[in-house]
Design a protein around this motif. Structure first.
Motif, PDB file in Angstrom:
ATOM      1  N   ALA A   4      33.730  30.942  40.066  1.00  8.44           N
ATOM      2  CA  ALA A   4      32.438  31.252  40.675  1.00  8.44           C
ATOM      3  C   ALA A   4      31.982  30.048  40.890  1.00  8.44           C
ATOM      4  CB  ALA A   4      31.175  31.528  40.083  1.00  8.44           C
ATOM      5  N   GLN A   5      32.362  28.537  40.859  1.00 10.25           N
ATOM      6  CA  GLN A   5      31.716  27.099  41.029  1.00 10.25           C
ATOM      7  C   GLN A   5      32.715  27.116  42.504  1.00 10.25           C
ATOM      8  OE1 GLN A   5      31.845  24.755  38.827  1.00 10.25           O
ATOM      9  NE2 GLN A   5      31.501  22.231  40.493  1.00 10.25           N
ATOM     10  N   CYS A   6      34.511  27.936  42.447  1.00  8.40           N
ATOM     11  CA  CYS A   6      35.427  27.003  42.631  1.00  8.40           C
ATOM     12  C   CYS A   6      35.244  28.122  44.094  1.00  8.40           C
ATOM     13  CB  CYS A   6      36.656  27.272  42.150  1.00  8.40           C
ATOM     14  SG  CYS A   6      36.690  25.844  40.852  1.00  8.40           S
ATOM     15  N   ILE A   7      35.138  29.944  43.871  1.00  8.59           N
ATOM     16  CA  ILE A   7      35.179  30.329  45.257  1.00  8.59           C
ATOM     17  C   ILE A   7      33.858  29.254  45.850  1.00  8.59           C
ATOM     18  CG2 ILE A   7      33.597  32.387  45.559  1.00  8.59           C
ATOM     19  CD1 ILE A   7      35.139  33.544  43.190  1.00  8.59           C
ATOM     20  N   ALA A   8      32.518  29.161  45.336  1.00  5.56           N
ATOM     21  CA  ALA A   8      31.662  28.549  46.196  1.00  5.56           C
ATOM     22  C   ALA A   8      31.937  26.983  46.633  1.00  5.56           C
ATOM     23  CB  ALA A   8      30.077  28.363  45.215  1.00  5.56           C
ATOM     24  N   GLU A   9      32.435  26.535  46.576  1.00  6.07           N
ATOM     25  CA  GLU A   9      32.634  25.480  46.687  1.00  6.07           C
ATOM     26  C   GLU A   9      34.152  24.960  46.934  1.00  6.07           C
ATOM     27  OE1 GLU A   9      32.024  22.426  43.526  1.00  6.07           O
ATOM     28  OE2 GLU A   9      29.743  23.056  43.743  1.00  6.07           O
ATOM     29  N   GLN A  10      35.249  26.182  47.308  1.00  2.09           N
ATOM     30  CA  GLN A  10      36.578  26.124  47.928  1.00  2.09           C
ATOM     31  C   GLN A  10      37.164  25.029  47.315  1.00  2.09           C
ATOM     32  OE1 GLN A  10      35.975  26.242  51.722  1.00  2.09           O
ATOM     33  NE2 GLN A  10      35.655  28.123  51.957  1.00  2.09           N
ATOM     34  N   ARG A  11      37.212  25.028  45.630  1.00  2.00           N
ATOM     35  CA  ARG A  11      37.522  24.038  45.080  1.00  2.00           C
ATOM     36  C   ARG A  11      38.868  24.826  44.638  1.00  2.00           C
ATOM     37  NH1 ARG A  11      34.033  20.900  41.021  1.00  2.00           N
ATOM     38  NH2 ARG A  11      35.728  19.921  40.266  1.00  2.00           N
ATOM     39  N   ARG A  12      39.887  24.104  43.269  1.00  2.00           N
ATOM     40  CA  ARG A  12      40.944  25.081  42.993  1.00  2.00           C
ATOM     41  C   ARG A  12      41.157  24.524  41.577  1.00  2.00           C
ATOM     42  NH1 ARG A  12      46.696  22.163  44.399  1.00  2.00           N
ATOM     43  NH2 ARG A  12      44.994  20.442  43.988  1.00  2.00           N
ATOM     44  N   MET A  13      41.066  25.304  40.754  1.00  2.00           N
ATOM     45  CA  MET A  13      41.505  25.562  38.697  1.00  2.00           C
ATOM     46  C   MET A  13      42.629  25.355  38.703  1.00  2.00           C
ATOM     47  SD  MET A  13      39.056  28.616  37.841  1.00  2.00           S
ATOM     48  CE  MET A  13      38.967  27.888  35.598  1.00  2.00           C
ATOM     49  N   VAL A  14      42.895  24.602  36.738  1.00  2.00           N
ATOM     50  CA  VAL A  14      43.841  25.086  36.298  1.00  2.00           C
ATOM     51  C   VAL A  14      43.095  25.704  35.046  1.00  2.00           C
ATOM     52  CG1 VAL A  14      45.432  24.279  35.230  1.00  2.00           C
ATOM     53  CG2 VAL A  14      45.454  23.735  37.259  1.00  2.00           C
ATOM     54  N   ILE A  15      43.453  26.340  34.419  1.00  2.00           N
ATOM     55  CA  ILE A  15      43.547  27.369  33.659  1.00  2.00           C
ATOM     56  C   ILE A  15      45.016  27.339  32.277  1.00  2.00           C
ATOM     57  CG2 ILE A  15      42.951  29.484  31.682  1.00  2.00           C
ATOM     58  CD1 ILE A  15      41.428  30.373  34.061  1.00  2.00           C
ATOM     59  N   ILE A  16      45.173  26.414  31.555  1.00  2.00           N
ATOM     60  CA  ILE A  16      45.886  25.783  30.845  1.00  2.00           C
ATOM     61  C   ILE A  16      46.500  26.347  29.378  1.00  2.00           C
ATOM     62  CG2 ILE A  16      47.399  24.224  29.255  1.00  2.00           C
ATOM     63  CD1 ILE A  16      45.207  21.943  30.320  1.00  2.00           C
ATOM     64  N   PHE A  17      45.641  27.365  29.168  1.00  2.00           N
ATOM     65  CA  PHE A  17      45.498  27.901  27.727  1.00  2.00           C
ATOM     66  C   PHE A  17      45.200  29.381  27.871  1.00  2.00           C
ATOM     67  CE2 PHE A  17      45.892  23.567  25.896  1.00  2.00           C
ATOM     68  CZ  PHE A  17      47.124  23.604  25.478  1.00  2.00           C
ATOM     69  N   TYR A  18      46.071  30.393  28.582  1.00  2.00           N
ATOM     70  CA  TYR A  18      45.099  31.462  29.229  1.00  2.00           C
ATOM     71  C   TYR A  18      45.151  32.330  27.788  1.00  2.00           C
ATOM     72  CZ  TYR A  18      50.468  31.548  29.481  1.00  2.00           C
ATOM     73  OH  TYR A  18      51.506  31.801  29.594  1.00  2.00           O
ATOM     74  N   ASP A  19      45.012  33.848  28.135  1.00  2.00           N
ATOM     75  CA  ASP A  19      44.816  34.834  26.877  1.00  2.00           C
ATOM     76  C   ASP A  19      46.477  35.314  26.817  1.00  2.00           C
ATOM     77  OD1 ASP A  19      43.630  36.606  24.647  1.00  2.00           O
ATOM     78  OD2 ASP A  19      43.380  37.883  25.713  1.00  2.00           O
ATOM     79  N   TRP A  20      46.558  36.180  26.397  1.00  2.00           N
ATOM     80  CA  TRP A  20      48.039  37.010  26.042  1.00  2.00           C
ATOM     81  C   TRP A  20      47.954  38.223  27.289  1.00  2.00           C
ATOM     82  CZ3 TRP A  20      47.751  42.362  24.065  1.00  2.00           C
ATOM     83  CH2 TRP A  20      47.203  42.358  23.204  1.00  2.00           C
ATOM     84  N   THR A  21      46.188  39.035  27.108  1.00  2.00           N
ATOM     85  CA  THR A  21      46.205  39.610  28.084  1.00  2.00           C
ATOM     86  C   THR A  21      46.166  39.688  29.715  1.00  2.00           C
ATOM     87  OG1 THR A  21      43.887  39.623  27.830  1.00  2.00           O
ATOM     88  CG2 THR A  21      44.711  41.354  26.131  1.00  2.00           C
ATOM     89  N   ILE A  22      46.582  38.124  30.251  1.00  2.00           N
ATOM     90  CA  ILE A  22      46.544  38.488  31.205  1.00  2.00           C
ATOM     91  C   ILE A  22      47.133  38.872  32.688  1.00  2.00           C
ATOM     92  CG2 ILE A  22      49.042  36.475  30.818  1.00  2.00           C
ATOM     93  CD1 ILE A  22      45.257  35.433  33.175  1.00  2.00           C
ATOM     94  N   GLU A  23      48.473  39.293  31.629  1.00  2.00           N
ATOM     95  CA  GLU A  23      49.330  40.401  32.987  1.00  2.00           C
ATOM     96  C   GLU A  23      48.042  41.608  32.780  1.00  2.00           C
ATOM     97  OE1 GLU A  23      53.604  40.413  33.714  1.00  2.00           O
ATOM     98  OE2 GLU A  23      52.923  40.506  31.699  1.00  2.00           O
ATOM     99  N   ASP A  24      46.852  42.182  31.990  1.00  2.00           N
ATOM    100  CA  ASP A  24      46.329  43.096  32.613  1.00  2.00           C
ATOM    101  C   ASP A  24      45.007  42.695  33.687  1.00  2.00           C
ATOM    102  OD1 ASP A  24      47.136  44.824  30.737  1.00  2.00           O
ATOM    103  OD2 ASP A  24      45.675  44.376  29.297  1.00  2.00           O
ATOM    104  N   PHE A  25      45.027  41.555  34.142  1.00  2.00           N
ATOM    105  CA  PHE A  25      44.764  41.070  35.195  1.00  2.00           C
ATOM    106  C   PHE A  25      45.458  40.146  36.304  1.00  2.00           C
ATOM    107  CE2 PHE A  25      41.946  40.865  31.620  1.00  2.00           C
ATOM    108  CZ  PHE A  25      40.936  41.610  31.973  1.00  2.00           C
ATOM    109  N   PRO A  26      45.809  40.970  37.133  1.00  2.00           N
ATOM    110  CA  PRO A  26      46.721  40.703  38.480  1.00  2.00           C
ATOM    111  C   PRO A  26      45.573  40.215  39.442  1.00  2.00           C
ATOM    112  CG  PRO A  26      46.507  42.962  38.455  1.00  2.00           C
ATOM    113  CD  PRO A  26      45.832  42.595  37.702  1.00  2.00           C
ATOM    114  N   ASN A  27      44.845  39.862  40.190  1.00  2.00           N
ATOM    115  CA  ASN A  27      43.959  39.442  40.226  1.00  2.00           C
ATOM    116  C   ASN A  27      43.626  38.139  40.081  1.00  2.00           C
ATOM    117  OD1 ASN A  27      44.107  41.436  42.366  1.00  2.00           O
ATOM    118  ND2 ASN A  27      42.153  42.864  41.360  1.00  2.00           N
TER     119      ASN A  27
END
Length: 283
Positions: free
Chosen positions: A23-46
């Motif tokens: 939400a913060q990155c949307i509002a402030e037009q920033r980027r973010m990095v998620i190092i360790f993702y959950d195994w279900t990540i492919e269920d969330f293509p967006n």
């Protein structure tokens, strides 16, 4: 740029640790990095392919090769439970997502974007929507019931564990509450059982065996009400689907329509009640 470096538990814990930063990155037009993702990540293509969110360790060619997924999970556990890595991450200014959830200032204004980013793949949403359409042919109101068993028998000394018979009584009370309408129940559970045990209630689930976690989660988010024990799971369904939720507090609990309220952030309902009133350790 914000970097999220923890991996706290199961899928919905992860989603909650991402959402305020997204939400913060949307509002402030920033980027973010998620190092360790959950195994279900492919269920969330967006989420996986969002242009301002980056997953540097996401290498599908490796993960699906040999022991790739197990190697990744082993690496995740080792790094996120190591004091040396904690110090490194802190020195680099990385954030543990679990510590960001009080920063709710951008959630309301970015809600529509969040709903798009955290929308599961279409096959899941279509299956969930078909289930809801079928149930609505015989019901005026659909109540999603989250029956969490398994680890809840011992989690927090069983504080949030309720038997199937107790859930049956909860459902009968909900039917009595909405006795001027045709009530049906969608059952989400991590335990196999036949819904016909809930005699006198119109109950539906995707099968006798537990269905996919994300399918159940987003079907709950399409219901009219959600009932269940304290959990990040039903809390996410309420938040992302804007569905009123009622946490079960005791086996003798009675319900009114005011018992249900939409979750506005990890710690609050729209009616002002705090989810910390149901505090327990992380799932």
């Amino acid at each position: 740029m914000r970097v999220i470096c923890d991996a706290p538990g199961q899928t919905c814990n992860r989603l909650w640790t991402y959402v305020t930063s997204v939400a913060q990155c949307i509002a402030e037009q920033r980027r973010m990095v998620i190092i360790f993702y959950d195994w279900t990540i492919e269920d969330f293509p967006n989420l996986l392919h969002c242009p301002f969110i980056h997953f540097p360790l996401w290498q599908k060619w490796y993960l699906e090769r040999g022991n790739g997924w197990n190697n990744y999970k082993g690496l995740t556990w080792k790094v996120t439970h190591d004091k040396t890595w904690d110090r490194i991450f802190q020195a680099l200014g990385f954030k543990k997502g679990w510590t960001t959830m009080h920063d709710t200032r951008y959630l309301a204004q970015t809600k529509r974007e969040l709903q798009h980013i955290f929308r599961p793949r279409e096959a899941i949403m279509q299956q969930a929507s078909r289930m809801m359409a079928d149930i609505r042919q015989e019901a005026d109101i659909i109540v999603g019931v989250h029956i969490r068993h398994g680890d809840y028998k011992t989690f927090y000394n069983g504080r949030y564990y309720y038997t199937l018979e107790e859930f049956h009584q909860f459902m009968l009370r909900i039917q009595a509450l909405y006795n001027d309408r045709r009530v049906a129940f969608f059952i989400s559970s991590n335990e196999p059982f036949d819904v016909r045990i809930f005699e006198g209630c119109r109950c539906h689930r995707f099968g006798k065996e537990p269905s996919g976690d994300i399918l159940d989660l987003y079907t709950l988010s399409l219901c009219d009400r959600i009932l269940g024990p304290w959990s990040t799971y039903s809390r996410w369904a309420s938040f992302i689907g804007e569905v009123p939720l009622c946490f079960i507090e005791s086996k003798d609990q009675q319900f009114t329509d005011d018992s249900f309220s939409v979750v506005t952030d990890f710690y609050h309902f729209a009616n002002g009640k705090s989810t910390e009133d149901f505090w327990a350790p992380v799932e």
